[in-house]
Design a protein around this motif. Structure first.
Motif, PDB file in Angstrom:
ATOM      1  N   VAL A   2       1.263  -1.084  -0.091  1.00 56.62           N
ATOM      2  CA  VAL A   2       0.313  -0.025  -0.010  1.00 56.62           C
ATOM      3  C   VAL A   2       0.949   0.954   0.229  1.00 56.62           C
ATOM      4  O   VAL A   2      -0.110   2.478  -0.405  1.00 56.62           O
ATOM      5  N   ARG A   3       2.091   1.268   0.912  1.00 55.98           N
ATOM      6  CA  ARG A   3       2.608   2.063   0.836  1.00 55.98           C
ATOM      7  C   ARG A   3       3.211   3.104  -0.206  1.00 55.98           C
ATOM      8  O   ARG A   3       3.888   4.057  -0.703  1.00 55.98           O
ATOM      9  N   LEU A   4       4.310   1.995  -1.095  1.00 58.87           N
ATOM     10  CA  LEU A   4       4.591   2.016  -2.345  1.00 58.87           C
ATOM     11  C   LEU A   4       3.352   2.777  -3.903  1.00 58.87           C
ATOM     12  O   LEU A   4       3.702   3.328  -4.407  1.00 58.87           O
ATOM     13  N   LYS A   5       2.382   2.219  -3.152  1.00 60.80           N
ATOM     14  CA  LYS A   5       0.931   2.878  -4.310  1.00 60.80           C
ATOM     15  C   LYS A   5       0.700   4.060  -4.007  1.00 60.80           C
ATOM     16  O   LYS A   5      -0.338   4.115  -3.708  1.00 60.80           O
ATOM     17  N   ARG A   6       1.605   4.916  -4.958  1.00 60.12           N
ATOM     18  CA  ARG A   6       1.284   6.168  -4.652  1.00 60.12           C
ATOM     19  C   ARG A   6       0.724   7.175  -6.521  1.00 60.12           C
ATOM     20  O   ARG A   6       0.495   8.751  -6.058  1.00 60.12           O
ATOM     21  N   ASP A   7       0.355   5.697  -6.552  1.00 58.22           N
ATOM     22  CA  ASP A   7       0.341   6.185  -8.293  1.00 58.22           C
ATOM     23  C   ASP A   7       0.960   7.906  -8.751  1.00 58.22           C
ATOM     24  O   ASP A   7       0.069   9.438  -9.467  1.00 58.22           O
ATOM     25  N   CYS A   8       2.099   7.716  -8.958  1.00 58.00           N
ATOM     26  CA  CYS A   8       3.478   8.605  -9.425  1.00 58.00           C
ATOM     27  C   CYS A   8       3.705   7.931 -10.726  1.00 58.00           C
ATOM     28  O   CYS A   8       4.368   6.982 -11.138  1.00 58.00           O
ATOM     29  N   VAL A   9       4.104   8.635 -11.222  1.00 56.03           N
ATOM     30  CA  VAL A   9       4.762   8.708 -13.108  1.00 56.03           C
ATOM     31  C   VAL A   9       5.306   9.074 -13.282  1.00 56.03           C
ATOM     32  O   VAL A   9       5.693  10.916 -12.717  1.00 56.03           O
ATOM     33  N   GLY A  10       6.508   8.979 -14.294  1.00 53.93           N
ATOM     34  CA  GLY A  10       6.993   9.376 -15.248  1.00 53.93           C
ATOM     35  C   GLY A  10       7.463   9.136 -16.705  1.00 53.93           C
ATOM     36  O   GLY A  10       6.453   8.080 -17.027  1.00 53.93           O
ATOM     37  N   ILE A  11       7.988  10.033 -17.181  1.00 55.00           N
ATOM     38  CA  ILE A  11       7.819   8.896 -19.207  1.00 55.00           C
ATOM     39  C   ILE A  11       9.227   9.891 -19.100  1.00 55.00           C
ATOM     40  O   ILE A  11      10.770  10.964 -18.856  1.00 55.00           O
ATOM     41  N   MET A  12       9.354   8.732 -19.924  1.00 52.49           N
ATOM     42  CA  MET A  12      10.546   9.375 -21.068  1.00 52.49           C
ATOM     43  C   MET A  12      11.548   8.544 -22.392  1.00 52.49           C
ATOM     44  O   MET A  12      10.283   8.286 -22.898  1.00 52.49           O
ATOM     45  N   ALA A  13      11.944   9.559 -23.107  1.00 50.36           N
ATOM     46  CA  ALA A  13      11.883   9.121 -24.726  1.00 50.36           C
ATOM     47  C   ALA A  13      13.010  10.056 -25.067  1.00 50.36           C
ATOM     48  O   ALA A  13      14.029  10.434 -24.520  1.00 50.36           O
ATOM     49  N   ALA A  14      13.860   9.760 -25.656  1.00 48.37           N
ATOM     50  CA  ALA A  14      15.020   9.458 -27.043  1.00 48.37           C
ATOM     51  C   ALA A  14      14.555  10.649 -28.084  1.00 48.37           C
ATOM     52  O   ALA A  14      13.387   9.580 -29.453  1.00 48.37           O
ATOM     53  N   PHE A  15      15.180  11.290 -28.424  1.00 51.78           N
ATOM     54  CA  PHE A  15      15.330  12.040 -29.388  1.00 51.78           C
ATOM     55  C   PHE A  15      16.143  12.202 -30.597  1.00 51.78           C
ATOM     56  O   PHE A  15      17.436  11.930 -29.927  1.00 51.78           O
ATOM     57  N   ARG A  16      16.253  12.591 -32.209  1.00 49.37           N
ATOM     58  CA  ARG A  16      17.340  12.327 -33.196  1.00 49.37           C
ATOM     59  C   ARG A  16      16.825  14.115 -33.386  1.00 49.37           C
ATOM     60  O   ARG A  16      16.274  13.973 -33.402  1.00 49.37           O
ATOM     61  N   LEU A  17      18.068  14.663 -33.101  1.00 51.91           N
ATOM     62  CA  LEU A  17      18.296  16.181 -32.880  1.00 51.91           C
ATOM     63  C   LEU A  17      18.066  16.299 -34.174  1.00 51.91           C
ATOM     64  O   LEU A  17      19.134  15.964 -35.041  1.00 51.91           O
ATOM     65  N   LYS A  18      18.121  17.167 -35.168  1.00 56.25           N
ATOM     66  CA  LYS A  18      17.059  17.319 -36.413  1.00 56.25           C
ATOM     67  C   LYS A  18      18.656  18.713 -36.983  1.00 56.25           C
ATOM     68  O   LYS A  18      17.985  19.766 -37.307  1.00 56.25           O
ATOM     69  N   ASN A  19      20.093  18.429 -36.282  1.00 59.04           N
ATOM     70  CA  ASN A  19      21.414  18.726 -37.221  1.00 59.04           C
ATOM     71  C   ASN A  19      22.321  18.138 -37.621  1.00 59.04           C
ATOM     72  O   ASN A  19      22.350  16.814 -37.502  1.00 59.04           O
ATOM     73  N   PRO A  20      23.137  19.062 -38.031  1.00 60.68           N
ATOM     74  CA  PRO A  20      24.274  17.598 -38.678  1.00 60.68           C
ATOM     75  C   PRO A  20      24.812  17.043 -37.974  1.00 60.68           C
ATOM     76  O   PRO A  20      25.259  15.696 -38.693  1.00 60.68           O
ATOM     77  N   SER A  21      25.139  16.915 -36.816  1.00 62.13           N
ATOM     78  CA  SER A  21      25.586  15.329 -35.774  1.00 62.13           C
ATOM     79  C   SER A  21      24.010  14.599 -35.996  1.00 62.13           C
ATOM     80  O   SER A  21      25.105  13.653 -35.298  1.00 62.13           O
ATOM     81  N   CYS A  22      23.088  14.781 -35.516  1.00 58.94           N
ATOM     82  CA  CYS A  22      22.133  13.962 -35.328  1.00 58.94           C
ATOM     83  C   CYS A  22      22.185  13.714 -34.153  1.00 58.94           C
ATOM     84  O   CYS A  22      22.269  12.130 -33.992  1.00 58.94           O
ATOM     85  N   HIS A  23      22.676  14.322 -32.729  1.00 61.57           N
ATOM     86  CA  HIS A  23      22.895  13.514 -31.721  1.00 61.57           C
ATOM     87  C   HIS A  23      21.603  13.546 -30.946  1.00 61.57           C
ATOM     88  O   HIS A  23      20.702  13.760 -31.237  1.00 61.57           O
TER      89      HIS A  23
END
Length: 391
Positions: free
Chosen positions: A210-231
């Motif tokens: 019960v203690r750990l069920k706090r309904d908290c969330v997160g999100i993570m994503a990887a992006f390719r930057l649209k520049n010459p290095s495509c970092h």
């Protein structure tokens, strides 16, 4: 129809750190949202006002205060017009637009489909979003300029998954009086934030499931930057549990976040044959120096249970790295302190070259507590501009 005009301070020359105040009225002097600017890092040759030869991108993190939590009983000190959704939504949109950010990491987003998604899309942002578990209506969203970055992969984080690890015997969770070190400042934080989360929402505090069920969330994503290095850059956005007396729960969430992030980084590196940079933003509901903060930036806690080698992924706080942590990012009569951070992996691939300015304690725009006419949330936005270091 209200007309909005920008009132600029009288300056002899442009300054990179001046703020704008928007007044919206029909012949009224009622102030509108205050839009702060980015300040170049000292001794940096890169100005935040332009993007020269190198490629720069800008990220802002902001707990925008879910409208579901905006009740006069929660904020009796705030002018009532500031709490109405019609005024708040437009003020938030004005502030967000003023950042000219390439990435926006927003927490407490509860009008995603009905307001934020489409309105920010009209400003050039695509987005991904996760709503909190259970009956909670708000969540975390990452909004990104689609002409700057391409989303290549994403994962969502539900901290309720920690309950399964308890049942499997992989994680232990202290009881209410376990490693919970509550300072006087944190007690003030509890007094202010408990309005948003009642005891009825929590269940039996002695049951780790019960203690750990706090309904908290997160999100993570990887992006390719649209520049010459495509970092490639990985951006994570999260909102950890609030109660300082449940520090063990927040610490468990922080460990889970970094563990998932390390796995995600390896996935991205293998899948796209790259070395991605990592940025983590959000409301960590943790003040500088407490267990969560210490773990994230050093891999150690106040009780010394971990060593630096245990940290899944090294991170530094942008503000601590550039100018020192701000005095506060959350400002109410019950609590004023720093809870919001932007963290980056000090790998050398990216470096912060400017940061979003924040008001000082004596600033008139935060007098009496937030939200108010100048700030539509009880939190302040934090932001940074990064230079992609070309190999």
């Amino acid at each position: 129809m209200l007309r909005c005009s920008f009132l600029l301070p009288h300056l002899s020359a442009p300054s990179p750190s001046f703020s704008r105040v928007v007044r919206c009225s029909k012949m009224s002097t009622t102030p509108g949202p205050l839009c702060r600017k980015f300040v170049p890092v000292e001794q940096s040759e890169i100005s935040s006002m332009s993007k020269p030869d190198g490629f720069n991108f800008r990220l802002v993190s902001y707990n925008i205060l879910a409208q579901a939590y905006v009740k006069s009983a929660f904020f009796p000190y705030s002018p009532s017009p500031c709490l109405k959704w019609k005024a708040r939504s437009q003020a938030i949109l004005t502030v967000l637009q003023s950042f000219e950010a390439d990435f926006l990491c927003l927490q407490e987003v509860d009008e995603y489909d009905s307001f934020y998604k489409n309105n920010l899309e009209s400003l050039g942002y695509a987005s991904i979003y996760i709503q909190r578990s259970g009956k909670k209506k708000d969540g975390c969203g990452i909004f990104y300029k689609h002409n700057i970055a391409e989303l290549v992969i994403e994962e969502k984080i539900d901290y309720n998954d920690l309950v399964n690890s308890v049942q499997d015997g992989r994680t232990s969770c202290m009881d209410k009086d376990g490693n919970s070190l509550t300072s006087e400042t944190e007690s003030e934080l509890k007094n202010d934030l408990e309005l948003k989360d009642t005891e009825n929402d929590r269940g039996d505090p002695n049951d780790p499931r019960v203690r750990l069920k706090r309904d908290c969330v997160g999100i993570m994503a990887a992006f390719r930057l649209k520049n010459p290095s495509c970092h490639h850059v990985i951006i994570a956005n999260t909102h950890l549990y609030w109660d300082p007396e449940w520090a063990d729960v927040k610490l468990a969430q922080a460990k889970y976040l970094l563990s998932r992030l390390a796995e995600f980084k390896k996935l991205v590196a293998d899948k796209f044959d790259c070395t991605p940079s990592v940025l983590v933003a959000g409301d960590f509901n943790s003040v500088p120096g407490d267990q969560v903060y210490q773990y994230i930036v050093s891999g150690t806690t106040l009780v010394g249970a971990e060593t630096a080698e245990d940290l899944p992924i090294p991170l530094s706080s942008v503000y601590a790295f550039t100018r020192g942590e701000p005095r506060f990012t959350n400002c109410t009569p019950g609590f004023t302190g720093t809870l919001d951070y932007i963290l980056f992996s000090p790998s050398g691939d990216i470096k912060p070259v400017s940061y979003l300015e924040l008001p000082e304690t004596e600033s008139s725009d935060i007098s009496g507590g937030l939200p108010n006419y100048y700030h539509p949330s009880d939190h302040l936005p934090v932001g940074a501009e990064f230079e992609v270091v070309q190999a």
